[in-house]
Design a protein around this motif. Structure first.
Motif, PDB file in Angstrom:
ATOM      1  N   TRP A  91       0.826  -1.205   0.000  1.00 13.81           N
ATOM      2  CA  TRP A  91       0.000   0.000   0.000  1.00 13.81           C
ATOM      3  C   TRP A  91       0.857   1.250   0.000  1.00 13.81           C
ATOM      4  O   TRP A  91       0.544   2.247  -0.659  1.00 13.81           O
ATOM      5  N   GLU A  92       1.984   1.181   0.770  1.00 20.32           N
ATOM      6  CA  GLU A  92       2.843   2.358   0.862  1.00 20.32           C
ATOM      7  C   GLU A  92       3.821   2.464  -0.290  1.00 20.32           C
ATOM      8  O   GLU A  92       4.671   3.360  -0.322  1.00 20.32           O
ATOM      9  N   GLY A  93       3.720   1.580  -1.261  1.00 20.30           N
ATOM     10  CA  GLY A  93       4.615   1.611  -2.416  1.00 20.30           C
ATOM     11  C   GLY A  93       5.744   0.617  -2.257  1.00 20.30           C
ATOM     12  O   GLY A  93       5.774  -0.202  -1.336  1.00 20.30           O
ATOM     13  N   GLY A  94       6.680   0.666  -3.155  1.00 24.45           N
ATOM     14  CA  GLY A  94       7.808  -0.265  -3.137  1.00 24.45           C
ATOM     15  C   GLY A  94       8.175  -0.659  -4.544  1.00 24.45           C
ATOM     16  O   GLY A  94       8.205   0.176  -5.451  1.00 24.45           O
ATOM     17  N   THR A  95       8.441  -1.946  -4.755  1.00 20.65           N
ATOM     18  CA  THR A  95       8.831  -2.428  -6.081  1.00 20.65           C
ATOM     19  C   THR A  95       8.055  -3.694  -6.419  1.00 20.65           C
ATOM     20  O   THR A  95       7.522  -4.376  -5.539  1.00 20.65           O
ATOM     21  N   THR A  96       8.017  -3.980  -7.688  1.00 17.87           N
ATOM     22  CA  THR A  96       7.481  -5.260  -8.133  1.00 17.87           C
ATOM     23  C   THR A  96       8.523  -6.347  -7.875  1.00 17.87           C
ATOM     24  O   THR A  96       9.593  -6.084  -7.325  1.00 17.87           O
ATOM     25  N   ASP A  97       8.214  -7.570  -8.279  1.00 22.49           N
ATOM     26  CA  ASP A  97       9.185  -8.658  -8.130  1.00 22.49           C
ATOM     27  C   ASP A  97      10.449  -8.330  -8.921  1.00 22.49           C
ATOM     28  O   ASP A  97      10.393  -7.769 -10.024  1.00 22.49           O
ATOM     29  N   TRP A  98      11.579  -8.729  -8.388  1.00 17.39           N
ATOM     30  CA  TRP A  98      12.855  -8.471  -9.044  1.00 17.39           C
ATOM     31  C   TRP A  98      13.039  -9.429 -10.227  1.00 17.39           C
ATOM     32  O   TRP A  98      12.787 -10.628 -10.114  1.00 17.39           O
ATOM     33  N   ILE A  99      13.480  -8.876 -11.343  1.00 26.22           N
ATOM     34  CA  ILE A  99      13.732  -9.670 -12.551  1.00 26.22           C
ATOM     35  C   ILE A  99      15.236  -9.865 -12.687  1.00 26.22           C
ATOM     36  O   ILE A  99      15.974  -8.876 -12.813  1.00 26.22           O
ATOM     37  N   PRO A 100      15.740 -11.106 -12.649  1.00 29.27           N
ATOM     38  CA  PRO A 100      17.186 -11.303 -12.855  1.00 29.27           C
ATOM     39  C   PRO A 100      17.540 -11.038 -14.319  1.00 29.27           C
ATOM     40  O   PRO A 100      16.768 -11.306 -15.225  1.00 29.27           O
ATOM     41  N   LEU A 101      18.740 -10.528 -14.524  1.00 28.06           N
ATOM     42  CA  LEU A 101      19.195 -10.192 -15.870  1.00 28.06           C
ATOM     43  C   LEU A 101      20.378 -11.040 -16.315  1.00 28.06           C
ATOM     44  O   LEU A 101      21.004 -10.751 -17.339  1.00 28.06           O
ATOM     45  N   GLY A 102      20.670 -12.105 -15.568  1.00 28.06           N
ATOM     46  CA  GLY A 102      21.758 -13.009 -15.949  1.00 28.06           C
ATOM     47  C   GLY A 102      22.784 -13.144 -14.843  1.00 28.06           C
ATOM     48  O   GLY A 102      22.822 -12.349 -13.901  1.00 28.06           O
ATOM     49  N   GLU A 103      23.605 -14.185 -14.959  1.00 29.72           N
ATOM     50  CA  GLU A 103      24.704 -14.413 -14.017  1.00 29.72           C
ATOM     51  C   GLU A 103      26.009 -14.218 -14.770  1.00 29.72           C
ATOM     52  O   GLU A 103      26.255 -14.891 -15.778  1.00 29.72           O
ATOM     53  N   PHE A 104      26.848 -13.315 -14.264  1.00 26.68           N
ATOM     54  CA  PHE A 104      28.052 -12.925 -14.977  1.00 26.68           C
ATOM     55  C   PHE A 104      29.267 -13.040 -14.064  1.00 26.68           C
ATOM     56  O   PHE A 104      29.150 -13.010 -12.826  1.00 26.68           O
ATOM     57  N   TYR A 105      30.435 -13.135 -14.704  1.00 26.87           N
ATOM     58  CA  TYR A 105      31.701 -13.253 -13.979  1.00 26.87           C
ATOM     59  C   TYR A 105      32.680 -12.220 -14.524  1.00 26.87           C
ATOM     60  O   TYR A 105      32.795 -12.037 -15.742  1.00 26.87           O
ATOM     61  N   VAL A 106      33.379 -11.555 -13.605  1.00 24.08           N
ATOM     62  CA  VAL A 106      34.260 -10.438 -13.974  1.00 24.08           C
ATOM     63  C   VAL A 106      35.389 -10.940 -14.857  1.00 24.08           C
ATOM     64  O   VAL A 106      36.091 -11.899 -14.522  1.00 24.08           O
ATOM     65  N   ASP A 107      35.559 -10.282 -16.000  1.00 25.30           N
ATOM     66  CA  ASP A 107      36.640 -10.606 -16.921  1.00 25.30           C
ATOM     67  C   ASP A 107      37.768  -9.579 -16.822  1.00 25.30           C
ATOM     68  O   ASP A 107      38.931  -9.935 -16.763  1.00 25.30           O
ATOM     69  N   ASN A 108      37.434  -8.291 -16.834  1.00 21.78           N
ATOM     70  CA  ASN A 108      38.454  -7.250 -16.648  1.00 21.78           C
ATOM     71  C   ASN A 108      37.806  -6.022 -16.023  1.00 21.78           C
ATOM     72  O   ASN A 108      36.579  -5.914 -15.945  1.00 21.78           O
ATOM     73  N   ARG A 109      38.627  -5.092 -15.599  1.00 15.07           N
ATOM     74  CA  ARG A 109      38.129  -3.919 -14.888  1.00 15.07           C
ATOM     75  C   ARG A 109      39.018  -2.720 -15.153  1.00 15.07           C
ATOM     76  O   ARG A 109      40.213  -2.863 -15.458  1.00 15.07           O
ATOM     77  N   THR A 110      38.431  -1.533 -15.051  1.00 12.49           N
ATOM     78  CA  THR A 110      39.187  -0.269 -15.131  1.00 12.49           C
ATOM     79  C   THR A 110      38.636   0.673 -14.072  1.00 12.49           C
ATOM     80  O   THR A 110      37.483   0.526 -13.618  1.00 12.49           O
ATOM     81  N   LYS A 111      39.447   1.661 -13.682  1.00 16.06           N
ATOM     82  CA  LYS A 111      39.030   2.623 -12.666  1.00 16.06           C
ATOM     83  C   LYS A 111      39.273   4.033 -13.166  1.00 16.06           C
ATOM     84  O   LYS A 111      40.346   4.347 -13.689  1.00 16.06           O
TER      85      LYS A 111
END
Length: 607
Positions: free
Chosen positions: A103-123
Motif C-alpha cells: 500500500w505504501e509503495g515499493g517495487t514489483t518482483d525483481w527480474i534477474p538479468l543473468g549471471e556474470f563473472y568479472v573478466d576485466n576492470r578499469t578505474k
C-alpha cells in the motif's frame, strides 16, 4: 522470453515507469546508491544474418561508484524491478485482488538479468567499470571425452555439462538418433555444444536465471511479444524480407564437402558448418525452418528486460498515404485502411541499457540478395583467402595433425586414445592420456612403459632385468632376469635364470641352470639330480659320487687294471679302511681285507 507477471508486463509499457536496480556480487547486495549504470548484450548471431549452432556468452558492462574493488572472477547478478511509489488510482487498471504490491509503495518482483563473472576492470577516479561474461565463457576449454565411441550427441552434451557445471532445461531437445562416430579431438566444449545445437536446428544460450537453453528456429514459431508504435522510437528496415528455403551443412570446409536439402537462391540458403553433419540432419532441419521469414530491422526502443535473444516479436508501423499518392488499382492496394501494418522479426542481437531509465537496441540484420549472389573480393581480400586456404594454421587439425606454439607438432586420434608430440624438447607417444614411449633427452635414453615387440635387433650394450621369451640372442651380455625358450649363441650370461631354450657356444657366469624341479647346477659346479641315466661317455676327474640309496649296475663294473690298489673300499677310500678289495697289477694278485675273516657260503676261509 523470461516469464514475468501480467501486471509487470503491463507496467513496463507505462510512460512514467521508474526502475529500481540492484546487484548481488558474491552474494552481497549492492543497490542503486552505488550502481551508476550498466548495459547487457545478448546475441543469437554476431554475423550479418541468422546462424544455427551459435553459443555466444552474454556480456555485462557495469559501473560502481566505490573505492574498493571486487575480487577476481567475482560473480555479479544484476536485477531490475519497477517502482510502484508513483502509481495513481487512475493508472491502477487492475482488480483489487490482483494488486500485488504494498500500500505504501515499493517495487514489483525483481527480474534477474543473468549471471556474470568479472573478466576485466578499469578505474576512473572512484568509478570502477567491470566487463563480465556469463558462464558460457567457461566452456572455452578443450573437450577431452571419457566416453566410448560411437556415442549419441545427448551423451556428449551431458558429459560437457557435467565437466563445465552447466544445468539445462526442457528446451534442450536432442534427437536421440544423432551420433558422433569418434571423439571430437581438437575442439573446445563450446564448439562441440554448437555442433550439437546446429544439428538440432537450434542455438544455445544462457538464460537470465543461469540455466542453459536451446533457441530452436522454426517456421511455425509465433511472436511472443508485440511491439506497439509507442514502444519503439523507429523501426528501420535494412533489407527486404528474409526467407529460408534451402539448407547446406558443410562438414568439411577445407575440401568444400557438404550436404544440402531444399531449393532456393543463395539469399534463401542457410549455411551450417558441422563436422558431424549428415544428409538426414539437413533434411530434418529443412523440414523445421522451410519458409521461416523475418524482416531485417534496426530498432531503438524502450527497454523490456524480459526479452531474450531469439525471441520472435511483431511490431506495428503506420504506412498511410493520401489518395493522390495511391498510384495503384483498388484490388492491388494491399494495406489496411488505417495504414497500420504488422511485421514479424527475430531478435538476433540486443543491448539493454540502464542509465536511470531503461532503453534497448534490437538488431535483426541480413545479407542482401545482391551480396549473397555476387560477392566481389578486392586484391587484398583475395590474397588473404588464398593464404587461408593454403597456409597451415596453429591449432587446426589436418587429418589428426595440429601445429601448436606450446607443443610443436601434435598427432592425435579423434577419440583421444593415442597422441604423439614432437618438438626439440619432447618426443613422446601417449596411450589413453598416459605417456607410453618417449626419449629422455638429458639421459639420452628411450623409455617405454609397454611391451616391446620386434622381428630382430642388435644390442651392443647390456640387456638387464628382463624376461626374454623365444628368439635368438647372439653375442650378448645378459645380467639378471629370466630367459625362456631362447637360443643363445656366443653370448655371456651373468646372474640369470634360463628356462628351456638352447645354448650354443655361450659362456655362463654366475647364476644357476635349472631344468624342471629335479636337476640343477649352480655356479660352484654342484649338481643335484633326482635321477640320472648315462648312456655312453664317462665321468672323469677326482669327483666323488655320493649316493644315499642303493646303486644298481646292470651288467659290469669295470675298474682300470693298471693302478695299484684300484678297487672297492668301505670307508674313506684309504688303506686304513677296515674293509677293502683291491688289486696288485704288478704281482698279479687280488687282496681281500676284513678284520674278522672272509666267509664263503657261511664258512670261514682261512688261508
Amino acid at each position: 522470453m523470461y516469464p514475468v507477471p501480467t501486471l509487470v508486463a503491463d507496467w513496463l509499457r507505462r510512460p512514467q515507469r521508474e526502475f529500481a536496480v540492484k546487484a548481488l556480487v558474491n552474494d552481497v547486495e549492492y543497490g542503486d546508491d552505488v550502481i551508476v549504470d550498466f548495459s547487457i548484450e545478448n546475441s543469437l548471431s554476431l554475423s550479418d544474418e541468422l546462424e544455427l549452432g551459435t553459443v555466444i556468452p552474454n556480456k555485462l558492462t557495469i559501473r560502481f561508484r566505490m573505492h574498493s574493488q571486487f575480487p577476481p572472477n567475482s560473480k555479479i547478478v544484476p536485477y531490475i524491478a519497477l517502482k510502484s511509489d508513483n502509481l495513481t488510482w487512475d493508472e491502477a487498471d487492475m482488480s483489487w485482488d490482483e494488486a500485488d504490491f504494498a500500500w505504501e509503495g515499493g517495487t514489483t518482483d525483481w527480474i534477474p538479468l543473468g549471471e556474470f563473472y568479472v573478466d576485466n576492470r578499469t578505474k576512473d577516479r572512484d568509478i570502477w567499470t567491470y566487463v563480465c561474461y556469463d558462464r558460457l565463457i567457461f566452456a572455452d576449454m578443450p573437450y577431452v571425452s571419457q566416453l566410448n565411441y560411437p556415442t549419441t550427441m545427448k551423451a556428449v552434451w551431458d558429459e560437457i555439462c557435467d565437466q563445465v557445471g552447466f544445468t539445462y532445461d526442457s528446451s534442450v531437445q536432442i534427437d536421440p538418433s544423432y551420433t558422433i562416430p569418434a571423439g571430437p579431438a581438437g575442439f573446445t566444449c563450446r564448439q562441440v555444444m554448437g555442433f550439437i545445437a546446429s544439428a538440432n536446428a537450434a542455438c544455445a544460450y544462457m538464460g537470465k536465471d543461469g540455466v542453459l537453453r536451446f533457441r530452436k528456429i522454426s517456421a511455425s514459431a509465433q511472436p511472443v511479444f508485440e511491439m506497439n508504435e509507442s514502444d519503439y522510437i523507429r523501426a528501420k528496415q535494412v533489407n527486404p524480407l528474409k526467407t529460408y528455403s534451402r539448407v547446406v551443412i558443410i562438414y568439411d570446409p577445407d575440401d568444400g564437402l557438404y550436404y544440402e536439402a531444399g531449393t532456393g537462391t543463395e539469399a534463401e540458403t542457410l549455411y551450417i558448418e558441422n563436422p558431424f553433419g549428415t544428409q538426414a540432419m539437413a533434411n530434418k532441419i529443412l523440414s523445421q525452418i522451410n519458409g521461416f521469414s523475418y524482416v531485417p530491422i534496426s530498432m531503438p526502443a524502450i527497454g523490456f528486460p524480459h526479452l531474450d535473444q531469439g525471441d520472435i516479436i511483431s511490431f506495428e508501423t503506420v504506412e498511410s498515404m493520401s489518395w493522390e499518392d495511391a498510384d495503384m488499382s483498388w484490388d492491388e492496394a494491399d494495406f489496411p485502411w488505417d495504414g497500420a501494418k504488422q511485421y514479424q522479426t527475430i531478435i538476433l542481437h540486443q543491448v539493454l541499457d540502464f542509465r536511470g531509465g531503461l532503453s534497448m537496441q534490437i538488431e535483426a540484420p541480413s545479407i542482401s540478395e545482391q551480396k549473397s549472389e555476387f560477392e566481389i573480393d578486392g586484391s587484398l581480400t583475395a590474397a588473404v583467402k588464398r593464404l587461408n586456404q593454403n597456409a597451415v594454421k596453429f591449432g587446426k587439425p589436418y587429418y589428426g595433425v595440429t601445429h601448436s606454439r606450446t607443443e610443436g607438432i601434435v598427432v592425435q586420434r579423434e577419440d583421444g586414445a593415442a597422441k604423439a608430440v614432437f618438438n626439440a624438447d619432447e618426443l613422446s607417444f601417449y596411450a589413453n592420456g598416459n605417456r607410453a614411449l618417449w626419449f629422455d633427452i638429458p639421459n639420452k635414453k628411450f623409455k617405454f612403459t609397454g611391451t616391446l615387440e620386434g622381428v630382430d635387433g642388435t644390442f651392443s650394450g647390456t640387456v638387464q632385468a628382463g624376461t626374454i621369451q623365444g628368439g635368438t640372442i647372439n653375442a650378448a651380455t645378459i645380467n639378471g632376469g629370466s630367459i625362456s625358450g631362447a637360443t643363445i649363441s656366443g653370448g655371456t650370461i651373468t646372474g640369470g635364470a634360463i628356462f628351456g631354450g638352447t645354448i650354443t657356444g655361450a659362456t655362463i657366469s654366475g647364476g644357476a641352470i635349472t631344468i624342471g624341479s629335479g636337476f640343477s647346477v649352480n655356479s660352484s659346479g654342484f649338481m643335484t639330480a633326482t635321477g640320472a641315466h648315462l648312456s655312453g661317455g664317462s665321468i672323469t676327474g677326482a669327483a666323488n659320487i655320493n649316493v644315499t640309496n642303493d646303486v644298481r649296475i646292470g651288467q659290469k663294473l669295470i675298474l682300470p687294471a693298471n693302478d695299484f690298489k684300484n678297487g672297492i673300499y668301505w670307508g674313506v677310500g684309504s688303506v686304513s679302511d677296515p674293509f677293502q678289495i683291491y688289486i696288485d697289477p704288478g704281482g698279479g694278485a687280488m687282496f681281500l681285507i676284513a678284520p674278522n675273516g672272509i666267509y664263503a657260503n657261511g664258512v670261514r676261509i682261512d688261508v
